[in-house]
Design a protein around this motif. Structure first.
Motif, short mmCIF file in Angstrom:
data_model
loop_
_atom_site.label_atom_id
_atom_site.label_comp_id
_atom_site.label_asym_id
_atom_site.label_seq_id
_atom_site.Cartn_x
_atom_site.Cartn_y
_atom_site.Cartn_z
N LEU A 137 0.84 -1.21 0.00
CA LEU A 137 0.00 0.00 0.00
C LEU A 137 0.87 1.25 0.00
CD1 LEU A 137 -2.64 -1.13 2.67
CD2 LEU A 137 -2.80 -1.30 0.17
N ASP A 138 1.91 1.23 -0.82
CA ASP A 138 2.81 2.38 -0.94
C ASP A 138 2.93 2.80 -2.39
OD1 ASP A 138 4.51 4.36 -0.07
OD2 ASP A 138 6.29 3.10 -0.03
N ASN A 139 1.80 2.80 -3.08
CA ASN A 139 1.80 3.04 -4.52
C ASN A 139 2.04 4.49 -4.90
OD1 ASN A 139 0.95 0.29 -5.64
ND2 ASN A 139 -0.50 0.64 -3.98
N ALA A 140 1.81 5.43 -3.97
CA ALA A 140 2.13 6.82 -4.27
C ALA A 140 3.63 7.04 -4.29
CB ALA A 140 1.47 7.75 -3.26
N ALA A 141 4.38 6.15 -3.63
CA ALA A 141 5.84 6.23 -3.68
C ALA A 141 6.38 5.59 -4.94
CB ALA A 141 6.46 5.55 -2.45
N THR A 142 5.90 4.40 -5.25
CA THR A 142 6.21 3.75 -6.53
C THR A 142 5.25 2.58 -6.71
OG1 THR A 142 8.01 2.94 -7.96
CG2 THR A 142 7.91 2.04 -5.73
N THR A 143 4.90 2.30 -7.94
CA THR A 143 4.03 1.16 -8.24
C THR A 143 4.88 -0.06 -8.56
OG1 THR A 143 3.96 1.89 -10.55
CG2 THR A 143 2.11 2.53 -9.13
N GLN A 144 4.28 -1.23 -8.40
CA GLN A 144 4.94 -2.46 -8.81
C GLN A 144 4.82 -2.64 -10.33
OE1 GLN A 144 6.91 -3.81 -6.86
NE2 GLN A 144 6.24 -2.85 -4.95
N THR B 123 2.72 11.97 8.47
CA THR B 123 1.55 11.11 8.53
C THR B 123 1.93 9.68 8.14
OG1 THR B 123 0.87 11.37 6.21
CG2 THR B 123 0.07 13.03 7.79
N ALA B 124 1.04 8.76 8.46
CA ALA B 124 1.10 7.43 7.86
C ALA B 124 0.22 7.50 6.60
CB ALA B 124 0.57 6.39 8.83
N ARG B 125 0.72 6.93 5.52
CA ARG B 125 -0.01 7.06 4.25
C ARG B 125 -0.17 5.69 3.60
NH1 ARG B 125 3.06 9.88 -0.59
NH2 ARG B 125 3.98 7.80 -0.63
N ALA B 126 -1.40 5.27 3.46
CA ALA B 126 -1.72 4.09 2.67
C ALA B 126 -2.22 4.56 1.32
CB ALA B 126 -2.79 3.25 3.36
N SER B 127 -1.59 4.11 0.26
CA SER B 127 -1.98 4.55 -1.09
C SER B 127 -2.27 3.33 -1.96
CB SER B 127 -0.89 5.43 -1.71
OG SER B 127 0.38 4.82 -1.61
N PHE B 128 -3.39 3.40 -2.67
CA PHE B 128 -3.93 2.24 -3.36
C PHE B 128 -3.68 2.30 -4.88
CE2 PHE B 128 -6.66 3.30 0.29
CZ PHE B 128 -6.37 2.20 1.09
N SER B 129 -3.62 1.12 -5.45
CA SER B 129 -3.49 1.00 -6.90
C SER B 129 -4.49 -0.02 -7.40
CB SER B 129 -2.07 0.58 -7.27
OG SER B 129 -1.91 0.55 -8.69
N LEU B 130 -4.50 -0.22 -8.70
CA LEU B 130 -5.51 -1.07 -9.31
C LEU B 130 -5.40 -2.54 -8.90
CD1 LEU B 130 -3.77 -2.53 -11.77
CD2 LEU B 130 -4.20 -0.37 -12.91
N TYR B 131 -4.24 -2.97 -8.40
CA TYR B 131 -4.09 -4.37 -8.00
C TYR B 131 -4.40 -4.62 -6.53
CZ TYR B 131 0.58 -2.24 -7.43
OH TYR B 131 1.62 -1.40 -7.15
N ASN B 132 -4.76 -3.57 -5.80
CA ASN B 132 -5.14 -3.76 -4.40
C ASN B 132 -6.58 -4.24 -4.29
OD1 ASN B 132 -3.07 -1.01 -3.79
ND2 ASN B 132 -2.72 -3.04 -2.89
N THR B 133 -6.91 -4.82 -3.14
CA THR B 133 -8.23 -5.43 -2.95
C THR B 133 -8.90 -4.91 -1.69
OG1 THR B 133 -7.41 -7.29 -1.63
CG2 THR B 133 -7.37 -7.55 -4.04
N LEU B 134 -10.21 -5.10 -1.63
CA LEU B 134 -10.95 -4.74 -0.43
C LEU B 134 -10.48 -5.58 0.76
CD1 LEU B 134 -14.54 -4.39 -1.94
CD2 LEU B 134 -13.03 -2.54 -1.20
N GLU B 135 -10.10 -6.82 0.48
CA GLU B 135 -9.59 -7.68 1.55
C GLU B 135 -8.30 -7.11 2.15
OE1 GLU B 135 -12.41 -9.79 -0.87
OE2 GLU B 135 -10.58 -8.72 -1.46
N GLU B 136 -7.48 -6.49 1.32
CA GLU B 136 -6.26 -5.87 1.83
C GLU B 136 -6.57 -4.66 2.71
OE1 GLU B 136 -2.70 -6.87 -1.29
OE2 GLU B 136 -4.16 -5.35 -1.93
N VAL B 137 -7.64 -3.95 2.39
CA VAL B 137 -8.06 -2.85 3.26
C VAL B 137 -8.46 -3.40 4.63
CG1 VAL B 137 -9.70 -0.96 3.57
CG2 VAL B 137 -8.80 -1.47 1.29
N ASP B 138 -9.18 -4.52 4.63
CA ASP B 138 -9.54 -5.16 5.90
C ASP B 138 -8.30 -5.57 6.69
OD1 ASP B 138 -12.35 -5.01 5.81
OD2 ASP B 138 -12.48 -6.79 4.53
N ILE B 139 -7.31 -6.13 5.98
CA ILE B 139 -6.07 -6.54 6.63
C ILE B 139 -5.36 -5.34 7.24
CG2 ILE B 139 -3.77 -7.49 6.19
CD1 ILE B 139 -5.06 -9.27 4.04
#
Length: 405
Positions: A27-34, A376-392
């Motif tokens: 969840l660090d996609n604003a820093a760099t994407t995979q 701040t702590a920053r969680a940043s999302f990309s197209l390969y992230n999932t709702l399950e990962e948000v729960d995690i």
């Protein structure tokens, strides 16, 4: 509208990793994407089949490398809807693109001129203009940020005047996820004849980019934030400006003629591409954009919005957590602080659970000061992230809260 995130994830080999026995939740996609496998393959294929310098060789490898290299430039041109391929300049990333323009600007401004940036800038789109103004005698002014994390448009319009020569602002805030009204802001600046540069580092992978529709003069972005390798980026600029803009670096490729006492510069785009270019990564950037452009853009946007909406809902109901940045129009960035623990401690403890986020000031110290936080702590999302990962993520934050209480 359907979006097969499982099929997308299968194309990213790194997402199969484990961290300390936990599945990687990146969840660090604003820093760099995979990077998808096709991008990795494009880079490897260049080095294994046609590694060569471009534009200069008289052999088969050089010809093949040149064709792939220039084909990637065409892909970028179409992606941002640029009028001419010659306006697409290869850089090492957003920072270098901004510095190319800032270097020229420092030679074109004079005392009494004004430059406008904003209070939400990444340092790369602020320190550069500070230095340009110091070198030229111009004055730098900044647009304030509202409590919700938006640019104060009334204050912005009040700053514009006949002395305004240059305006720079981000398409999207890297620290807050705020999507700025770049077309409207550009139009306002153009009423006073100012040049406009947009920092698109966070925008290119999440927003439709059409430089002609926006009406800006310069747009810059980095490949590594849109599924391409690091070390490659793009500066787009109006040809009529770039043809006369002061050059930054000198050397091979960017020259037309050289004598022992003088030199003249090459045509666009080469006048800004001194030295041996990053051929392999440019080719890989072209492949990344080809891959990304083939996706259903509306489905991608809807998926990323669903991730942010769900994460925001959980955050708003999480005791002791405060979201920093509540703009009406955001991309998938959730920046937050917690009553228990410094952001660095939060990041450390999440990492031990396999979750990768970013912590700190996000290269936006003035913005952190505006909100009265060290970072701040920053969680940043990309197209390969999932709702399950948000729960995690939020299950892990509960553990963090209990550990830091």
């Amino acid at each position: 509208m359907s979006f097969d995130v499982a099929a997308i994830r299968e194309q990213f080999p790194i997402l199969k990793r484990e961290i300390d026995g936990n599945p990687l939740v990146y969840l660090d996609n604003a820093a760099t994407t995979q990077k998808p496998q096709c991008v990795i393959d494009a880079l490897v294929d260049y080095y294994t089949t046609c590694n060569s310098n471009v534009h200069r060789g008289a052999h088969r490898l050089a010809d093949e490398a040149t064709r792939r290299f220039e084909a990637a430039r065409d892909i970028v041109k179409d992606f941002i809807h640029a009028p001419k391929r010659e306006e697409v300049i290869w850089t090492t990333g957003t920072t270098e693109g901004i510095n190319i323009i800032a270097n020229g600007l420092s030679q074109l401004l004079s005392t009494g001129d004004e430059v406008i940036a904003t209070g939400m800038e990444h340092h790369a789109n602020l320190v550069t203009w500070q230095q340009a103004c110091k070198a030229s005698g111009a004055t730098l002014k900044t647009v304030p940020v509202t409590d919700d994390g938006e640019l104060d448009q009334t204050a912005y319009e009040a700053l514009l005047n006949e002395r305004t020569k240059f305006v720079a602002f981000p398409h999207v805030s890297n620290a807050l996820g705020t999507v700025n009204p770049v077309k409207a802001m550009t139009a306002k600046a153009k009423e006073f004849g100012a040049w406009v540069l947009i920092d698109g580092a966070q925008g290119a992978a999440h927003c439709k980019v059409d430089v002609q529709d926006i009406g800006c003069d310069f747009y810059v972005f980095s490949g590594h934030k849109i599924y391409a390798p690091m070390g490659i980026g793009v500066l787009w600029g109006q040809a009529s400006l770039l043809e006369n803009w002061p050059v930054w670096r000198t050397g091979g490729e960017m020259i037309a003629t050289v004598t022992l006492q003088n030199a003249t510069w090459n045509v666009l785009p080469y006048r800004f591409e001194a030295g041996t270019p990053n051929v392999g990564d440019a080719i890989a950037l072209g492949e990344a954009i080809r891959w990304f452009s083939a996706l259903d853009h509306h489905a991608v946007v809807a998926h990323e919005k669903a991730l942010l909406d769900y994460a925001t809902e959980l955050a708003e109901n999480f005791d002791g957590l405060t979201i920093i940045g509540n703009a009406k129009h955001k991309i998938g960035v959730l920046s937050f602080v917690m009553d228990q623990g410094h952001p660095a401690d939060i990041g450390f403890l999440l990492d031990r659970q396999g979750i990768a986020i970013r912590t700190g000031d996000h290269c936006a110290q003035p913005l952190m000061t505006r909100f009265g936080v060290p970072g701040t702590a920053r969680a940043s999302f990309s197209l390969y992230n999932t709702l399950e990962e948000v729960d995690i993520l939020f299950a892990a934050l509960k553990k963090v809260r209990s550990m830091l209480a």
